[in-house]
Design a protein around this motif. Sequence first.
Motif, mmCIF file in Angstrom:
data_model
loop_
_atom_site.group_PDB
_atom_site.id
_atom_site.type_symbol
_atom_site.label_atom_id
_atom_site.label_comp_id
_atom_site.label_asym_id
_atom_site.label_seq_id
_atom_site.Cartn_x
_atom_site.Cartn_y
_atom_site.Cartn_z
ATOM 1 N N VAL A 1 46.490 -18.247 -43.596
ATOM 2 C CA VAL A 1 45.642 -18.938 -44.867
ATOM 3 C C VAL A 1 45.525 -17.774 -45.649
ATOM 4 C CG1 VAL A 1 43.594 -19.956 -45.590
ATOM 5 C CG2 VAL A 1 44.740 -21.048 -43.721
ATOM 6 N N PHE A 2 45.728 -18.108 -46.825
ATOM 7 C CA PHE A 2 45.505 -17.056 -47.920
ATOM 8 C C PHE A 2 44.551 -17.633 -49.029
ATOM 9 C CE2 PHE A 2 49.658 -14.887 -47.339
ATOM 10 C CZ PHE A 2 49.180 -13.966 -46.416
ATOM 11 N N LYS A 3 43.436 -16.905 -48.941
ATOM 12 C CA LYS A 3 42.476 -17.799 -50.028
ATOM 13 C C LYS A 3 42.177 -16.446 -51.121
ATOM 14 C CE LYS A 3 39.712 -20.992 -47.708
ATOM 15 N NZ LYS A 3 38.261 -21.509 -46.902
ATOM 16 N N THR A 4 42.559 -16.907 -52.361
ATOM 17 C CA THR A 4 42.312 -16.045 -53.504
ATOM 18 C C THR A 4 41.178 -15.987 -54.152
ATOM 19 O OG1 THR A 4 44.707 -15.796 -53.398
ATOM 20 C CG2 THR A 4 43.482 -14.816 -55.367
ATOM 21 N N TYR A 5 40.491 -14.830 -54.699
ATOM 22 C CA TYR A 5 39.143 -14.921 -55.357
ATOM 23 C C TYR A 5 39.480 -13.615 -56.515
ATOM 24 C CZ TYR A 5 37.758 -17.776 -51.464
ATOM 25 O OH TYR A 5 37.440 -18.631 -50.768
ATOM 26 N N LYS A 6 38.924 -14.189 -57.723
ATOM 27 C CA LYS A 6 38.972 -13.055 -58.747
ATOM 28 C C LYS A 6 37.511 -12.493 -58.928
ATOM 29 C CE LYS A 6 43.109 -14.135 -61.274
ATOM 30 N NZ LYS A 6 43.514 -14.762 -62.686
ATOM 31 N N ILE A 7 37.309 -11.216 -58.777
ATOM 32 C CA ILE A 7 36.123 -10.691 -58.955
ATOM 33 C C ILE A 7 36.477 -9.418 -59.894
ATOM 34 C CG2 ILE A 7 34.231 -9.391 -57.534
ATOM 35 C CD1 ILE A 7 34.712 -12.050 -56.289
ATOM 36 N N GLY A 8 35.102 -9.213 -60.649
ATOM 37 C CA GLY A 8 34.985 -8.193 -61.534
ATOM 38 C C GLY A 8 35.247 -8.683 -62.828
ATOM 39 N N VAL B 1 41.500 -13.425 -49.010
ATOM 40 C CA VAL B 1 40.838 -13.499 -47.602
ATOM 41 C C VAL B 1 41.967 -14.284 -46.763
ATOM 42 C CG1 VAL B 1 39.073 -14.173 -46.209
ATOM 43 C CG2 VAL B 1 38.546 -13.733 -48.574
ATOM 44 N N ALA B 2 42.363 -13.231 -45.808
ATOM 45 C CA ALA B 2 43.764 -13.918 -45.038
ATOM 46 C C ALA B 2 43.128 -14.148 -43.426
ATOM 47 C CB ALA B 2 44.780 -12.882 -45.137
ATOM 48 N N TYR B 3 43.653 -15.206 -42.894
ATOM 49 C CA TYR B 3 43.006 -15.372 -41.524
ATOM 50 C C TYR B 3 43.972 -16.153 -41.104
ATOM 51 C CZ TYR B 3 40.754 -19.501 -43.530
ATOM 52 O OH TYR B 3 40.366 -20.501 -44.284
ATOM 53 N N LEU B 4 43.934 -16.550 -39.600
ATOM 54 C CA LEU B 4 44.727 -17.495 -38.991
ATOM 55 C C LEU B 4 43.740 -18.723 -38.510
ATOM 56 C CD1 LEU B 4 46.720 -15.288 -36.490
ATOM 57 C CD2 LEU B 4 47.711 -16.900 -38.604
ATOM 58 N N LYS B 5 44.090 -20.008 -39.309
ATOM 59 C CA LYS B 5 43.017 -21.026 -38.925
ATOM 60 C C LYS B 5 43.459 -21.434 -37.408
ATOM 61 C CE LYS B 5 41.872 -25.284 -41.237
ATOM 62 N NZ LYS B 5 42.312 -26.470 -42.018
ATOM 63 N N ASN C 1 35.202 -19.564 -37.556
ATOM 64 C CA ASN C 1 35.009 -20.266 -38.908
ATOM 65 C C ASN C 1 33.722 -19.392 -39.559
ATOM 66 O OD1 ASN C 1 37.055 -21.779 -38.864
ATOM 67 N ND2 ASN C 1 36.108 -23.387 -37.637
ATOM 68 N N LYS C 2 32.767 -19.150 -38.762
ATOM 69 C CA LYS C 2 31.652 -18.629 -39.178
ATOM 70 C C LYS C 2 31.651 -17.205 -39.761
ATOM 71 C CE LYS C 2 28.098 -20.597 -35.909
ATOM 72 N NZ LYS C 2 27.259 -20.534 -34.729
ATOM 73 N N VAL C 3 32.624 -16.598 -39.039
ATOM 74 C CA VAL C 3 32.941 -15.140 -39.858
ATOM 75 C C VAL C 3 33.727 -15.398 -41.102
ATOM 76 C CG1 VAL C 3 34.195 -12.937 -39.705
ATOM 77 C CG2 VAL C 3 33.455 -14.220 -37.772
ATOM 78 N N VAL C 4 34.580 -16.333 -41.415
ATOM 79 C CA VAL C 4 35.422 -16.867 -42.563
ATOM 80 C C VAL C 4 34.388 -17.171 -43.501
ATOM 81 C CG1 VAL C 4 37.225 -18.239 -43.341
ATOM 82 C CG2 VAL C 4 37.444 -17.460 -41.150
ATOM 83 N N GLU C 5 33.556 -18.029 -43.178
ATOM 84 C CA GLU C 5 32.569 -18.366 -44.015
ATOM 85 C C GLU C 5 31.729 -17.277 -44.648
ATOM 86 O OE1 GLU C 5 30.351 -21.562 -42.224
ATOM 87 O OE2 GLU C 5 32.226 -22.798 -42.181
ATOM 88 N N GLN C 6 31.291 -16.567 -43.796
ATOM 89 C CA GLN C 6 30.255 -15.368 -43.973
ATOM 90 C C GLN C 6 31.173 -14.401 -45.090
ATOM 91 O OE1 GLN C 6 28.880 -13.727 -40.466
ATOM 92 N NE2 GLN C 6 27.488 -12.282 -41.751
ATOM 93 N N VAL C 7 32.382 -14.278 -44.842
ATOM 94 C CA VAL C 7 33.081 -13.213 -45.787
ATOM 95 C C VAL C 7 33.323 -13.917 -47.033
ATOM 96 C CG1 VAL C 7 35.521 -12.266 -46.040
ATOM 97 C CG2 VAL C 7 34.185 -12.521 -43.792
ATOM 98 N N GLY D 1 41.903 -12.512 -33.844
ATOM 99 C CA GLY D 1 40.748 -13.652 -34.478
ATOM 100 C C GLY D 1 40.071 -12.972 -35.535
ATOM 101 N N ARG D 2 40.460 -11.868 -36.009
ATOM 102 C CA ARG D 2 39.776 -11.347 -37.127
ATOM 103 C C ARG D 2 40.249 -11.856 -38.418
ATOM 104 N NH1 ARG D 2 38.873 -5.066 -35.172
ATOM 105 N NH2 ARG D 2 40.255 -5.289 -33.395
ATOM 106 N N VAL D 3 39.272 -11.265 -39.625
ATOM 107 C CA VAL D 3 39.913 -11.662 -40.886
ATOM 108 C C VAL D 3 40.164 -10.426 -41.574
ATOM 109 C CG1 VAL D 3 38.714 -12.737 -43.155
ATOM 110 C CG2 VAL D 3 38.135 -13.530 -40.747
ATOM 111 N N ALA D 4 41.224 -10.593 -42.729
ATOM 112 C CA ALA D 4 41.449 -9.412 -43.343
ATOM 113 C C ALA D 4 41.333 -9.845 -44.792
ATOM 114 C CB ALA D 4 43.245 -9.418 -43.072
ATOM 115 N N LEU D 5 40.990 -8.467 -45.714
ATOM 116 C CA LEU D 5 40.792 -8.894 -46.950
ATOM 117 C C LEU D 5 41.706 -7.855 -47.723
ATOM 118 C CD1 LEU D 5 37.502 -8.731 -45.914
ATOM 119 C CD2 LEU D 5 37.638 -10.008 -48.170
#
Lengths: 375, 474
Positions: free
Chosen positions: B156-163, B172-176, B181-187, B236-240
């Motif tokens: 999963v790739f979730k895109t956000y625009k910041i700045g 935010v990239a992770y393997l669903k 899930n808690k880590v993904v939500e926190q990130v 199981g880690r999350v990449a940014l």
Amino acid sequence: MKEIKEHTISARQACVIIVMCIFANKILLLPSLMYEKSKADAIFAILILFALDLIVLPIFFKLKQLFPNEKLYNILSRKISPFLTKLIYLIFSAYFMFKALLVFSVTYVYFKQQIYQDEFLFLAIIAFIPVINHATAVGLRSFARSIELLFSIVLLGFIACLAFSLFTQLSMPIFFISNAKNFFTTIYEHTFAFGDYIFLFLIIDKIQIKKGQEKNFYFYSLLGMGLILALFFLFYSKYQITSFMHNNALADILVFSVQFNAIGRLDIIAMLTVMVITLFQLEIYNYAFSESFLSLFPKLNVYYSIAVFDILFAILYYIFIGKYEILVGSSDIWSPVPAIFINYIIPLICLIIILIELHLKKRKKKDQTYLSNKK
Amino acid sequence: MSYFNLKKKISEIKTTLNESSDFSYRCYKKNGQELGFVFLKSIIDQNLLSEAVFMPLQTFDEKITIKSLIHNIIKCADVKKIKEEDIIKEILDGRVVIITNFSKEIISIDLFKFPSRIPSEPPTSPVIQGPREGFVEDMQTNLTLLRRRLKTENLVFKTYKIGSQTQTKIVVAYLKGIANNKVVEQVVRKIKSIKTDGIVDSYYILSYLEERPNSLFKQIGNAEKPDIVTAKMLEGRVALIVDNSPIVLTVPFVLIEDLQNSNDYYTNHHYSSFVRVIRLLGLLIALVAPGIYLALQIYHYNILPLNFLITIADTTQGLPFTPFLEILFIFLLFQILYEVSLRLPSYLGLATSVVGALILGDTGVKAGLISPPGVIIVALSKIALYTIPEQASQVTILQIIFIILGGSLGLIGIVSGFVYFLNYLNELDSYGTPYLAPYSPRIPQDLKDAIFTSPVGDLKQRPKTFSPTKKERL
């Protein structure tokens, strides 16, 4: 001021804390005048006191089982009386404060004689106090993890100290030469260096013990005590008369090590091991003081308890400074009564509470059965 | 009926973009129908614009409608309708916006193009064996590199625009089903809470992601290679992934991670274990060697071997500095040389090394300013530091602390400092993961891939340390 959140520790972490207490109390505090009274028979005195300590363990497990996740303070308040509980916790605070003071005094003298050759009290306080304060501030979980992490290294250091002594020929101590009076006086006078499991009662709500993990406590205790006994026998072989239970026993650990020309004196291993044990022990006592203090004054936070500990520590040390003999040498006079109260009376009170609770439960069950039969 | 006055609308857009010199537009008229193409010529592919848009438009003979534009005329993959208020945002994203006088609907075409380098081996993570591809500044390329390795619908790739000014994309990239899930939500929560005018590089978001931004110790992992990030995501880690940055951040982070290297998994596991022990040793030497040397020299000299003690006594006799100041002086000298060699062009770097090593070092010793053992100890600790380059910055600060502790308090100071930092690190968490795991707290299952490692085939379970949703590696 922010509150520090507290976490629980695992059974293994509790076990290594106990081993650390056994090491510290028996190596740092026992080298007193124990040997003078009952000669080599002192080892039997140690074994008897250790056995008495072990009896406390089943009481602890049963209490934890009957009152899971409940603080000892709350149990005692409810079952005895809030006033008496406050009194007990006041004694707890003083007990751990004096134990910390004794450990610090003994190691200070050791380091002064063997390493620094000069007064370095200010340096020692600067080195130790911030670390033990920080440990209390960050909480039980953090320093329990540190002890767990360094446990293998401390154990290795300890075994290395023992291994160096194998360069000498082993000989058996001569037992049964002291009279019964001296023997039992030794037991009475040195109770203060025992009672390692009392700390577990203070943190009873913060230990997670899974089913079957109780035996680990016995295993680790025996491991700690086994190493202490090994040290006793090896020291005896080296020094014959003095054994390791005398005033300068810590200093002997240094002489004990062999001078290797290529890599220098390996007593640095003993030094570092003693330093680490001392620091961890002071952390445990400071935390125990803080637990007792905060139970007495629940509205205050951990920083107040740290401040009170530091101030009392400084005042008491100032009073006893340079009077090592008064503080340590006379510990056999002033320490037995409070030690017996904390080490044995408190567990006895807990045992009575357990028995009453079990009896009440049994009666409740009986009543329920009777009622259901009547229906 | 005309919906837009093209001239007026284009003029408005130009004014909003402050009449930027790279702003460009083109009007196309046919049978009374007018189309306006608005874009920033610096960030779009102009050749593609003429080939995929203008040429088909010229050959199209029927009446132009929005529908025909999207489906028949424009030969681009990414064409979409947008709202009027999004025109500026779309133009800044490197898209061409089409406005017409015959419809209120607005079309946006993705023709974004900017100079990007080819994925190559990153200079900080060279390998002897294994893949040599590294991330680049172009986010799309980076996502491709990951997608190529993880051919699963769970990626999963979730895109956000910041700045507010940079509008930087953060993925935010992770393997669903694997990542916690808690880590993904926190990130995601932390990313959304970032309020700033610009994100220039991935390191800009570190302080927003770290639970203790003021801490000396890093709490977020980083990697420059897609194989490393893939392996971490499989754990199981999350990449940014941050646009314009070749550094991909990963959470949670544990200290042991920096002792590990991607090369370890491409060689014999016995050798990998050995190398990891060497790295740990290097870290410890780097950390405490100068401090211990000082403690031994000042307080505990009787521990040292006699010959070495005589050598030290001989060489330090007549020095103008105390041992403490001497070590501090050499340490600062080394640090200055290091900074200079980093900033200077490579052809001058060699000259600096010669000046540093020969002139300053050798002459300093001969002039009686510094002693050879002091130089050796500091040099040893500085070389050992680069067994783990990822930890270099924080270890350098710790070196100074241990030099002060060793010089002023002796071994007690070193031990106290060590225990203090150990307690501190044991308190530190990275997204709920203990910083010193799997050693403290001890997680026996994860010790298979810690300092000592097992063959990759034996790592049948994902590390418990990161609390993955799916525990088995299947």
